[in-house]
Design a protein around this motif. Sequence first.
Motif, short mmCIF file in Angstrom:
data_model
loop_
_atom_site.label_atom_id
_atom_site.label_comp_id
_atom_site.label_asym_id
_atom_site.label_seq_id
_atom_site.Cartn_x
_atom_site.Cartn_y
_atom_site.Cartn_z
N ASP A 45 7.05 -8.13 -4.25
CA ASP A 45 5.65 -7.72 -4.17
C ASP A 45 5.29 -7.40 -2.73
N ASP A 73 4.86 -14.61 -9.73
CA ASP A 73 5.74 -13.82 -10.61
C ASP A 73 6.91 -14.65 -11.13
N ARG A 144 7.81 -11.06 -21.44
CA ARG A 144 6.50 -10.62 -21.92
C ARG A 144 6.54 -10.32 -23.42
N ASP A 215 1.72 -13.17 -15.42
CA ASP A 215 0.69 -13.62 -14.49
C ASP A 215 -0.34 -12.50 -14.34
N SER A 217 -2.37 -10.32 -12.25
CA SER A 217 -2.58 -9.77 -10.92
C SER A 217 -3.55 -8.59 -10.99
N ASP A 218 -3.40 -7.74 -11.99
CA ASP A 218 -4.23 -6.54 -12.09
C ASP A 218 -5.53 -6.78 -12.84
N1 LIG Z 1 9.28 1.40 -6.89
C1 LIG Z 1 9.86 0.75 -7.92
N2 LIG Z 1 11.18 0.91 -8.17
C2 LIG Z 1 11.76 0.25 -9.20
N3 LIG Z 1 11.11 -0.58 -10.02
C3 LIG Z 1 9.80 -0.79 -9.82
C4 LIG Z 1 9.11 -0.14 -8.76
N4 LIG Z 1 7.83 -0.55 -8.79
C5 LIG Z 1 7.72 -1.43 -9.82
N5 LIG Z 1 8.90 -1.59 -10.45
C6 LIG Z 1 9.20 -2.42 -11.62
O1 LIG Z 1 8.25 -2.17 -12.66
C7 LIG Z 1 7.90 -3.36 -13.39
C8 LIG Z 1 6.39 -3.60 -13.35
O2 LIG Z 1 6.02 -3.70 -11.99
P1 LIG Z 1 4.61 -4.23 -11.49
O3 LIG Z 1 4.56 -4.10 -10.02
O4 LIG Z 1 3.55 -3.64 -12.32
O5 LIG Z 1 4.84 -5.77 -11.77
P2 LIG Z 1 3.81 -6.88 -12.21
O6 LIG Z 1 4.46 -8.17 -11.95
O7 LIG Z 1 3.35 -6.57 -13.58
O8 LIG Z 1 2.56 -6.68 -11.32
P3 LIG Z 1 2.28 -7.27 -9.87
O9 LIG Z 1 3.16 -6.49 -8.92
O10 LIG Z 1 0.85 -6.93 -9.71
O11 LIG Z 1 2.59 -8.74 -9.90
C9 LIG Z 1 8.72 -4.47 -12.76
O12 LIG Z 1 9.91 -4.62 -13.50
C10 LIG Z 1 9.05 -3.94 -11.36
O13 LIG Z 1 10.24 -4.48 -10.83
#
Ligand SMILES: Nc1ncnc2c1ncn2[C@@H]1O[C@H](COP(=O)(O)OP(=O)(O)OP(=O)(O)O)[C@@H](O)[C@H]1O
Length: 326
Positions: A45, A73, A144, A215, A217-218
Amino acid sequence: MREFELIDWIRQLPGPSRPDVLTGIGDDAAVLSVPAGFDLIVSTDTSVAGVHFPHGTAAYDVGWKSLAVNLSDLAAMGATPAWVSLALTLPKLDADWLKGFFAGFQALALPHRLALIGGDTTRGPLAITITIHGFCPNGQAVRRRGARAGDALIRIGRLGLAAAGLRWQLARPESERASPLLDPFEQQCLQALNRPEPKIGMDAVLRTHASALIDVSDGLLADLMHVARSSGVGAKVDLDAIEEFGWLSEHFGSSEARDMVTRGGDDYALLAACAPAQVDLLLVAAKALGHAASVIGCFEAEPGCRIHHHGQIDTVGGPSGYEHFT
Ligand SMILES: Nc1ncnc2c1ncn2[C@@H]1O[C@H](COP(=O)(O)OP(=O)(O)OP(=O)(O)O)[C@@H](O)[C@H]1O
Ligand SMILES: Cc1ncc(C[n+]2csc(CCOP(=O)(O)O)c2C)c(N)n1
Ligand SMILES: [Mg+2]
């Protein structure tokens, strides 16, 4: 201070003794040993100034929150955290700011026995990227996608308070944002924004009793939708079962309070799907760790998310939480 002095200083910070770190800070890469019988769980993150925290946020709070969101996470997978790497992008090397940042970072890293195993340091607009690693017994990470129609929807942690804290924080001049707020409820909301408490320490209970986990976050609805879609079910949320909705309504009116609770984000609460017979075990474990925990709805066969409030049912459509690039 120069870049290499900073890295030397980071290297000598106190950390847990972990025999699973074979080579830590100081080589081209870390060498780590995953215990036999466990899966490695990894998450990244980024926190950017002005995007994830207001400009002017205290350095301690930036250090705390950057790590807390990553710990959250791992908690949301039912994993036990072990190692972190830290990529720092800094506009300048400011020793006082760095001391504050690492005090906040260490305040979470040390009690959770997290080893800082490496990272990267560059110049640029303030941003922190953390990659966290942890373990789960083979095959037991909570995904999930496991929610079933009839499961209860449990929240562990408060909802909507951080969004209120953000509102109050952004209304203050940047130069005042590192100081506390006088009103106790406003201060509680600011604390929720700046020092989210990751729900670490109940990983074993979650692996045993939760059929799905995420979790927040959004925002409650956005993240609940992820669980519902992944699981091929729908969900119902009873707004009146979330006591924070009442508190926030007194300050902001019910329409804004509803937005804060359901779409505000920054909560870092956990949402768990749980078979009715196991609900009490989960709630008792969460409350024993001091977390607010309650049933706020249930999963249903009908796809989509519905909000129940004062006997009225609204189907959720449109943007349901925080999105970058909108
Ligand atoms: N730039 C990227 N390249 C590869 N995978 C990505 C990238 N950005 C996000 N992901 C993947 O996409 C999925 C969702 O990511 P997201 O960031 O929405 O995670 P989240 O845990 O739901 O939200 P948060 O980051 O707010 O905790 C995850 O498996 C993450 O590893
Ligand atoms: C200054 C400022 N403006 C807005 C917000 C709200 N916010 C930013 S990112 C995010 C979701 C999680 O991020 P990600 O999806 O990148 O993990 C939320 C709710 C904030 N905290 N600070
Ligand atoms: Mg997440």
